[in-house]
Scaffold this motif. Sequence first.
Motif, PDB file in Angstrom:
ATOM      1  N   PHE A 109      22.174  37.078 115.259  1.00 14.55           N
ATOM      2  CA  PHE A 109      23.379  36.536 115.899  1.00 14.55           C
ATOM      3  C   PHE A 109      23.893  37.577 116.877  1.00 14.55           C
ATOM      4  O   PHE A 109      24.307  38.676 116.479  1.00 14.55           O
ATOM      5  CB  PHE A 109      24.413  36.241 114.815  1.00 14.55           C
ATOM      6  N   LEU A 110      23.860  37.239 118.184  1.00 11.48           N
ATOM      7  CA  LEU A 110      24.241  38.176 119.228  1.00 11.48           C
ATOM      8  C   LEU A 110      25.465  37.673 119.990  1.00 11.48           C
ATOM      9  O   LEU A 110      25.941  36.563 119.778  1.00 11.48           O
ATOM     10  CB  LEU A 110      23.080  38.369 120.217  1.00 11.48           C
TER      11      LEU A 110
ATOM     12  N   VAL B 114      25.652  43.951 109.539  1.00 12.01           N
ATOM     13  CA  VAL B 114      26.451  43.992 110.768  1.00 12.01           C
ATOM     14  C   VAL B 114      26.434  45.421 111.299  1.00 12.01           C
ATOM     15  O   VAL B 114      27.277  46.249 110.936  1.00 12.01           O
ATOM     16  CB  VAL B 114      27.900  43.534 110.518  1.00 12.01           C
ATOM     17  N   PRO B 115      25.465  45.786 112.151  1.00 10.78           N
ATOM     18  CA  PRO B 115      25.473  47.119 112.757  1.00 10.78           C
ATOM     19  C   PRO B 115      26.524  47.207 113.853  1.00 10.78           C
ATOM     20  O   PRO B 115      26.815  46.224 114.536  1.00 10.78           O
ATOM     21  CB  PRO B 115      24.056  47.244 113.333  1.00 10.78           C
TER      22      PRO B 115
ATOM     23  N   ILE C 130      27.335  41.856 102.362  1.00 10.51           N
ATOM     24  CA  ILE C 130      27.426  42.105 103.803  1.00 10.51           C
ATOM     25  C   ILE C 130      27.449  43.617 103.993  1.00 10.51           C
ATOM     26  O   ILE C 130      28.420  44.291 103.617  1.00 10.51           O
ATOM     27  CB  ILE C 130      28.682  41.472 104.418  1.00 10.51           C
ATOM     28  N   PHE C 131      26.373  44.149 104.564  1.00 11.77           N
ATOM     29  CA  PHE C 131      26.302  45.584 104.837  1.00 11.77           C
ATOM     30  C   PHE C 131      26.833  45.822 106.254  1.00 11.77           C
ATOM     31  O   PHE C 131      26.233  45.347 107.229  1.00 11.77           O
ATOM     32  CB  PHE C 131      24.867  46.085 104.718  1.00 11.77           C
ATOM     33  N   ALA C 132      27.940  46.513 106.351  1.00 11.65           N
ATOM     34  CA  ALA C 132      28.583  46.765 107.645  1.00 11.65           C
ATOM     35  C   ALA C 132      28.477  48.248 107.955  1.00 11.65           C
ATOM     36  O   ALA C 132      28.887  49.091 107.145  1.00 11.65           O
ATOM     37  CB  ALA C 132      30.044  46.334 107.595  1.00 11.65           C
ATOM     38  N   SER C 133      27.925  48.573 109.109  1.00 11.65           N
ATOM     39  CA  SER C 133      27.653  49.981 109.413  1.00 11.65           C
ATOM     40  C   SER C 133      28.138  50.351 110.802  1.00 11.65           C
ATOM     41  O   SER C 133      28.231  49.514 111.703  1.00 11.65           O
ATOM     42  CB  SER C 133      26.148  50.259 109.293  1.00 11.65           C
TER      43      SER C 133
ATOM     44  N   VAL D 156      21.197  39.188 110.676  1.00  9.98           N
ATOM     45  CA  VAL D 156      21.727  40.359 111.384  1.00  9.98           C
ATOM     46  C   VAL D 156      22.720  39.850 112.418  1.00  9.98           C
ATOM     47  O   VAL D 156      22.372  39.027 113.277  1.00  9.98           O
ATOM     48  CB  VAL D 156      20.620  41.174 112.079  1.00  9.98           C
ATOM     49  N   SER D 157      23.953  40.311 112.323  1.00  2.86           N
ATOM     50  CA  SER D 157      24.982  39.961 113.310  1.00  2.86           C
ATOM     51  C   SER D 157      25.303  41.210 114.111  1.00  2.86           C
ATOM     52  O   SER D 157      25.908  42.154 113.605  1.00  2.86           O
ATOM     53  CB  SER D 157      26.239  39.432 112.609  1.00  2.86           C
TER      54      SER D 157
END
Length: 486
Positions: free
Chosen positions: A449-450, A316-317, A347-350, A417-418
Amino acid sequence: MSDVLRFPVAGIGASAGGIEALDGFFRGMPANPGVALVIVTHLGPERESLLHEVIARYTELPVHVAADGMQVEVNNVYVLPSDVILGIENGRLRLRAQIAGRRERKPIDIFFSELANDRGELAVGIVLSGGDSDGTLGVKAIKEHGGLTMAQIADGFGPQHPSMPESAIGSGLVDFAIPVEQMGAKLAEFARSTYVLDDIALIARNAVEQQQLDEARKKLYDILRSQLGHDFGGYKTKTFMRRVQRRMQVIQIETVEAYIERLERDPQEVGALFRDLLINVTNFFRDTEAFENLATLVIPKLFEERGADDVVRVWVPGCATGEEVYSLGILLREQMDRLTAVPRVQIFASDIDEHALAVARAAKYPGQLLDGVSPARRDRFIPDGGSYVVAKEVRDLCIFSPHSVIRDPPFSRIDLVSCRNLLIYFGQDVQAQVIPTFHYALRADGYLFLGTSESVSQFDDLFAPVEKNIASSVVARLQRRTYGFR
């Protein structure tokens, strides 16, 4: 709201160093500012119990200890009593007792969030000296409802402890980052402008004025498109013009024509308008239908042919304060609960904003921010005073880290990718860099996912819609690594 009640209510949040900051705040307050002031602190109970006496020395305005059901009146000051949580409903203060031994750590977020719901565009959130991030989520709520936000910067009255105002400023959601003694004048100007500018951007009295208004709106679209690369022509007209009106009110400009002239010579104001237009970006389960499509069409596929030794990886950028991350975490946890052999989930959240990441890691949110969460999914939140903490089984899936999707190498071997409502901040050149980056980060048959206002249609050699009746701008699937169609 009746004309009698049409005045701004300002919530003032303070913690460590707050007494000195409030001294400076009231030194700059005009005699009759045209607003009501509600002071919320998390000082110790002993200092809070005397706070109304201290404030009464700083101002000629009437000072009251807040009581349950008390009507908020213009040009009055209300002070939070000790050991209660303060809210507001229909212009009346609401007090709830603290749970013994569990003193609420985010009383400012709670009050600001309720104030935003109650007063809308007439809500003001002011963050003064303090040692944590309390107030940041509340400022977000106020901005979402079109209100005004301020935060303290250094002057002779502090902030002695800058973390709290710096966190709010770092969110990008503060209209005025100024010394405390300048805030009173800004409040008075804001109060006056609520009458001068009411609906000025929305009402045309005849066909000629309507044509002028339409032409002005097109000029605004052109400025945003030429300077930032994003076309707001598809935005709802009323929503767009209300946001324009709000910026006019904040910077004290009374005509749309004068505001257009300001935008043409002030790129910073163009950026401020852009941020206001895009403010609703991090609610839990924002766009419910899109999340339900993701839950039914995509999430189960991520777990197909995966066993206990496998890993499902999500990125999740631009995760901001974490609501999107935890929404995804809840969906993934629901799917995990249905399985007998459960793979690991990461879940990698950045984000580039360290302050926002700190809020996300804390995973604690005012109840008002959970409006988009269904009753069944509220079980994934644990009540904590007047706030809610994301349950540990969801938090444990999430890893938060600083990262720039533009400058830093991407994550790899990602299944989903969200990136919702981030691309609309970028011009075409940056989008042309970022979307292929997502393609590189994804595994074969990965998903993107946009947001509902975003599209990858110009990259249809990289991504294809999951289903024809689901817009490709919401859920798209990676094409073959050769970039060929299936």
